[in-house]
Scaffold this motif. Structure first.
Motif, mmCIF file in Angstrom:
data_model
loop_
_atom_site.group_PDB
_atom_site.id
_atom_site.type_symbol
_atom_site.label_atom_id
_atom_site.label_comp_id
_atom_site.label_asym_id
_atom_site.label_seq_id
_atom_site.Cartn_x
_atom_site.Cartn_y
_atom_site.Cartn_z
ATOM 1 N N LEU A 171 31.367 18.473 23.760
ATOM 2 C CA LEU A 171 29.984 18.865 24.485
ATOM 3 C C LEU A 171 29.703 18.016 25.512
ATOM 4 O O LEU A 171 29.430 16.715 25.110
ATOM 5 N N MET A 172 29.433 18.496 26.821
ATOM 6 C CA MET A 172 29.230 17.532 27.997
ATOM 7 C C MET A 172 27.658 17.101 27.821
ATOM 8 O O MET A 172 26.860 17.561 28.746
ATOM 9 N N VAL A 173 27.223 16.426 26.863
ATOM 10 C CA VAL A 173 26.066 15.711 26.867
ATOM 11 C C VAL A 173 25.930 14.687 27.892
ATOM 12 O O VAL A 173 26.966 13.829 28.157
ATOM 13 N N PRO A 174 24.560 14.670 28.683
ATOM 14 C CA PRO A 174 24.674 13.627 29.749
ATOM 15 C C PRO A 174 24.800 12.050 28.943
ATOM 16 O O PRO A 174 24.299 11.763 27.975
ATOM 17 N N ARG A 175 25.498 11.506 29.721
ATOM 18 C CA ARG A 175 25.608 9.988 29.418
ATOM 19 C C ARG A 175 24.219 9.148 29.665
ATOM 20 O O ARG A 175 23.807 9.162 30.666
ATOM 21 N N PRO A 176 23.605 8.609 28.544
ATOM 22 C CA PRO A 176 22.370 7.681 29.019
ATOM 23 C C PRO A 176 22.655 6.452 29.812
ATOM 24 O O PRO A 176 23.900 5.988 29.688
ATOM 25 N N ALA A 177 21.717 6.123 30.457
ATOM 26 C CA ALA A 177 22.131 4.979 30.993
ATOM 27 C C ALA A 177 22.246 3.539 29.993
ATOM 28 O O ALA A 177 21.738 3.624 28.926
ATOM 29 N N VAL A 178 23.311 2.915 30.424
ATOM 30 C CA VAL A 178 23.864 1.609 29.365
ATOM 31 C C VAL A 178 23.947 0.367 30.509
ATOM 32 O O VAL A 178 24.481 0.358 31.508
ATOM 33 N N VAL A 179 23.018 -0.634 29.690
ATOM 34 C CA VAL A 179 23.581 -1.765 30.711
ATOM 35 C C VAL A 179 24.843 -2.418 30.236
ATOM 36 O O VAL A 179 24.858 -2.772 28.972
ATOM 37 N N SER A 180 25.476 -2.844 31.159
ATOM 38 C CA SER A 180 26.799 -3.302 30.980
ATOM 39 C C SER A 180 26.956 -4.409 30.406
ATOM 40 O O SER A 180 26.079 -5.551 30.784
ATOM 41 N N ARG A 181 28.220 -5.123 29.911
ATOM 42 C CA ARG A 181 28.232 -6.451 29.536
ATOM 43 C C ARG A 181 28.103 -7.334 30.692
ATOM 44 O O ARG A 181 27.615 -8.522 30.746
ATOM 45 N N ALA A 182 28.456 -6.975 31.889
ATOM 46 C CA ALA A 182 28.374 -7.885 33.087
ATOM 47 C C ALA A 182 26.971 -8.083 33.329
ATOM 48 O O ALA A 182 26.798 -9.295 33.724
ATOM 49 N N GLN A 183 26.319 -7.041 33.245
ATOM 50 C CA GLN A 183 24.826 -7.127 33.740
ATOM 51 C C GLN A 183 23.910 -8.091 32.776
ATOM 52 O O GLN A 183 22.949 -8.685 33.081
ATOM 53 N N TRP A 184 24.485 -7.950 31.349
ATOM 54 C CA TRP A 184 23.634 -9.016 30.427
ATOM 55 C C TRP A 184 24.212 -10.380 30.456
ATOM 56 O O TRP A 184 24.009 -11.473 29.648
ATOM 57 N N ARG A 185 25.481 -10.649 31.165
ATOM 58 C CA ARG A 185 25.949 -11.884 31.244
ATOM 59 C C ARG A 185 26.738 -12.181 29.937
ATOM 60 O O ARG A 185 26.712 -13.515 29.676
ATOM 61 N N ALA A 186 27.596 -11.262 29.581
ATOM 62 C CA ALA A 186 28.354 -11.754 28.501
ATOM 63 C C ALA A 186 29.504 -12.599 29.008
ATOM 64 O O ALA A 186 30.170 -12.692 30.061
#
Length: 298
Positions: free
Chosen positions: A74-89
């Motif tokens: 089911l092609m449910v929209p992907r919600p916005a996700v803050v990436s690991r790079a963005q939270w500086r993992a």
């Protein structure tokens, strides 16, 4: 004669494309997972490795054999996700290998058991602290949770390997294989209010991840325990809600009484977001949303 050939061509059905391995993937093999019970995994190519025609990929999960499992995505929209790079993992702290299942069949909800009085702008710092503790003190190889959600409704990528893939985490002993772990940032014991924004984000994330495998968030699934330290003996098949709490698979109070009590509402909202009834009537499809939110990450 030309008109006849064109008419004949129109009557010939088009062949479906063959499924191919994801770009850069060459070999499927078993490797020890950071999850205590271990799991089959997909590894990136090494020198001299042999190509294969297909692979386990959460973006395109292969249905298991059996009439009950032949569900379409089911092609449910992907919600916005803050990436690991963005939270500086710090990627040097984790196991460089990522481990994958054939798809996501269930979601387990957790809480991080951390203070609730945080400022949402400071969440990346909290994530880095959790990351350090779980890699250094628990030797999980990475964050145990696949995703984390704050009280403002922001979703963060947890364990590395690709948010849209079936990454095997270390979140529910015995049931890490083929599931996703979503952790609510905070502590949700009795009487604690669960923020509406957090509930909605968890439901949207679960609807998307389960939708990739055609799983109904309001339905049930059967999972097989891979570790006797879970609530079930190793090899035992048990029925779970498609969206379950950590305590359903392991002896723990997680995700807290308050959040556990909200799971029925989260299941319903996730099913509504999949629009199952309207899809059955109209066959409508939803378009995907942007992968990352526009916000400042400290």
């Amino acid at each position: 004669m030309r008109l006849y050939r064109m008419a004949l061509w129109a009557t010939v059905p088009m062949a479906l494309p063959l499924l191919a391995a994801p770009a850069g993937l060459t070999e499927v093999r078993a490797a020890r997972d950071a999850a205590p019970e271990g799991a089959p995994s997909v590894r990136r190519p090494e020198a001299g490795s042999r190509p294969v025609a297909s692979a386990l990929d959460a973006g395109r999960p292969f249905p298991a054999l059996g009439a009950a499992s032949m569900a379409l995505p089911l092609m449910v929209p992907r919600p916005a996700v803050v990436s690991r790079a963005q939270w500086r993992a710090d990627e040097t702290k984790r196991d460089p290998r990522a481990h994958y299942a054939g798809g996501v069949r269930a979601v387990f909800i957790h809480h991080t058991d951390t203070p609730n009085g945080y400022d949402c702008a400071d969440v990346p710092r909290t994530l880095r602290n959790l990351y350090a503790g779980q890699t250094r003190d628990r030797s999980w190889g990475d964050l145990g949770y696949n995703f984390l959600v704050d009280k403002c409704g922001t979703i963060y990528e947890g364990r590395a390997g690709g948010a849209d893939r079936a990454v095997v985490g270390s979140h529910t002993l015995g049931f890490n294989q083929g599931t996703t772990g979503i952790a609510a940032i905070g502590t949700f014991g009795p009487g604690v209010a669960v923020p509406a924004a957090m509930e909605h984000a968890i439901a949207a994330l679960a609807a998307w991840k389960l939708g990739l495998g055609g799983v109904d968030p309001a339905g049930t699934v059967r999972l097989t325990s891979t570790n006797g330290k879970s609530r079930y003996a190793k090899g035992t098949s048990a029925e779970f809600d498609a969206i379950s709490g950590h305590r359903d698979g392991f002896a723990t109070s997680c995700p807290g009484e308050a959040l556990f009590a909200r799971l029925p509402a989260i299941r319903k909202l996730a099913a509504d977001l999949q629009s199952r009834r309207s899809r059955a009537a109209s066959g409508a499809r939803l378009t995907a949303s942007p992968a990352n939110p526009r916000r400042n990450i400290r």
